[in-house]
Scaffold this active site. Sequence first.
Site, mmCIF file in Angstrom:
data_model
loop_
_atom_site.group_PDB
_atom_site.id
_atom_site.type_symbol
_atom_site.label_atom_id
_atom_site.label_comp_id
_atom_site.label_asym_id
_atom_site.label_seq_id
_atom_site.Cartn_x
_atom_site.Cartn_y
_atom_site.Cartn_z
ATOM 1 N N GLU A 99 0.826 -1.206 0.000
ATOM 2 C CA GLU A 99 0.000 0.000 0.000
ATOM 3 C C GLU A 99 0.861 1.257 0.000
ATOM 4 O O GLU A 99 1.955 1.281 0.563
ATOM 5 C CB GLU A 99 -0.893 0.034 1.246
ATOM 6 C CG GLU A 99 -1.902 -1.078 1.321
ATOM 7 C CD GLU A 99 -2.677 -1.062 2.619
ATOM 8 O OE1 GLU A 99 -3.591 -1.891 2.753
ATOM 9 O OE2 GLU A 99 -2.373 -0.231 3.503
ATOM 10 N N CYS A 130 2.920 8.360 1.649
ATOM 11 C CA CYS A 130 3.390 7.391 2.637
ATOM 12 C C CYS A 130 3.706 6.098 1.893
ATOM 13 O O CYS A 130 2.825 5.509 1.254
ATOM 14 C CB CYS A 130 2.309 7.174 3.689
ATOM 15 S SG CYS A 130 2.752 5.986 4.972
ATOM 16 N N CYS A 137 5.177 -7.259 7.805
ATOM 17 C CA CYS A 137 6.102 -6.704 8.800
ATOM 18 C C CYS A 137 6.371 -7.767 9.865
ATOM 19 O O CYS A 137 5.485 -8.542 10.234
ATOM 20 C CB CYS A 137 5.492 -5.455 9.451
ATOM 21 S SG CYS A 137 6.614 -4.604 10.583
ATOM 22 N N CYS A 141 3.500 -5.382 16.097
ATOM 23 C CA CYS A 141 2.801 -4.397 16.921
ATOM 24 C C CYS A 141 1.308 -4.735 16.996
ATOM 25 O O CYS A 141 0.652 -4.940 15.969
ATOM 26 C CB CYS A 141 2.998 -2.993 16.359
ATOM 27 S SG CYS A 141 4.725 -2.470 16.344
ATOM 28 N N CYS A 144 -1.522 -2.816 14.893
ATOM 29 C CA CYS A 144 -1.275 -2.603 13.468
ATOM 30 C C CYS A 144 -1.780 -3.785 12.642
ATOM 31 O O CYS A 144 -1.393 -4.930 12.896
ATOM 32 C CB CYS A 144 0.212 -2.394 13.222
ATOM 33 S SG CYS A 144 0.651 -2.186 11.488
ATOM 34 N N CYS A 364 -3.152 1.289 8.025
ATOM 35 C CA CYS A 364 -2.102 0.576 7.302
ATOM 36 C C CYS A 364 -2.363 -0.927 7.242
ATOM 37 O O CYS A 364 -2.568 -1.580 8.262
ATOM 38 C CB CYS A 364 -0.760 0.846 7.977
ATOM 39 S SG CYS A 364 0.625 0.238 7.027
#
Length: 379
Positions: A99, A130, A137, A141, A144, A364
């Site tokens: 994205e 962005c 990832c 977290c 997220c 995100c």
Amino acid sequence: MLPLLDEAARPDLRSLSFSGLSALVSRLGERPYRARQLYSWLHRKGAASLDAMTDLPRAFRERLAAETRLTTLAVDAVQESSDGTRKYRMRTSDGKFIESVYMPDEAGPRSFDPEADEEEPEIRVRRTLCVSTQVGCAMGCGFCMTATMGLLRNLTAGEICDQVYRVNDDLRRLGLPGERPLTNLVYMGMGEPLHNYDNVMQSLELLLSEDGANFSHRHITVSTSGLVPNIVRFGEDTEVKLAVSLNATTDEQRAQLMPVDKKWDIAALMDAVRKFPSRQGRRVTFEYVLLRGVNDSDEDAARLAALLRDLPVKVNLIPYNENPGLGFGDPGAERVAAFRKALDARGITAMVRKNRGRDIAAACGQLAIQGQREARPGI
């Protein structure tokens, strides 16, 4: 037609430095000036294909097609918010989804602080992209959506840069002026930039090049969740800005939200920030995502101010953009204002980031995960 080399053996043109392109041009027996032409097509004009490079001889382009490859992302879906935010889902050549989010700010007052220009206050129009640095990832977290993907792979330098070029191309089609409508970049999309260090640094070299996209280092911010060993290294290797995602004021609290704290705690993080080179007035920005009932109390604000006291830093307060199924909420405008006021009373400069794209899947990872599920039903 020249025979094609195996794709894995072919260098990616978009990821090569100018010196790498020069060596390639020399090996192919072309005049040295062809390297500058090729570099301009790749990084100033953002050409999507070799066929678009019309002033390069056909024979040269055929050699390039046979012996190299060109990273160009496919824009798979676009969502536009009522506030002008545009969220792009892009597909890589191996079928992965990432994205990029475009955030226009034409009004003037700075509201999205990390890329604000203290050195150039006369700049009143800001068009920020962005960008993502990884597919998924590894940081885990808890608030997220991207973290739920895990890490599928790093993006190449060419793939990081091409997000910029595909969006510039789209914005030009929408009528925005200039060869490069985007003015600012933030490496705050999918992935941990300092976990993909070499490719991120190569992408910065390409995007900062005067012969390429020609961004200013003052207009680029790279964010990290706190990979301590690479923070000082990053500050020594580049002049672009750094933002640190803190999001909590005690290790117990932060480790629950951000597992990286278990390896590098807040004390280690603060020590790295103190050692971060601050040449040319560069200040580190601390990002603090406000989560309702978790880290948004007046006590949290007091601890945050104590942590940052005497550090040349700024704070970017981010009201949580809710992700479905993760269990965290937006604290609301009144609590956000109170938190900022508590910091201000203790001498800490803080801005509140505008929460963009509330009416689309702007948090995100949402759009990319949806695309991955559509491509592979059942996952």
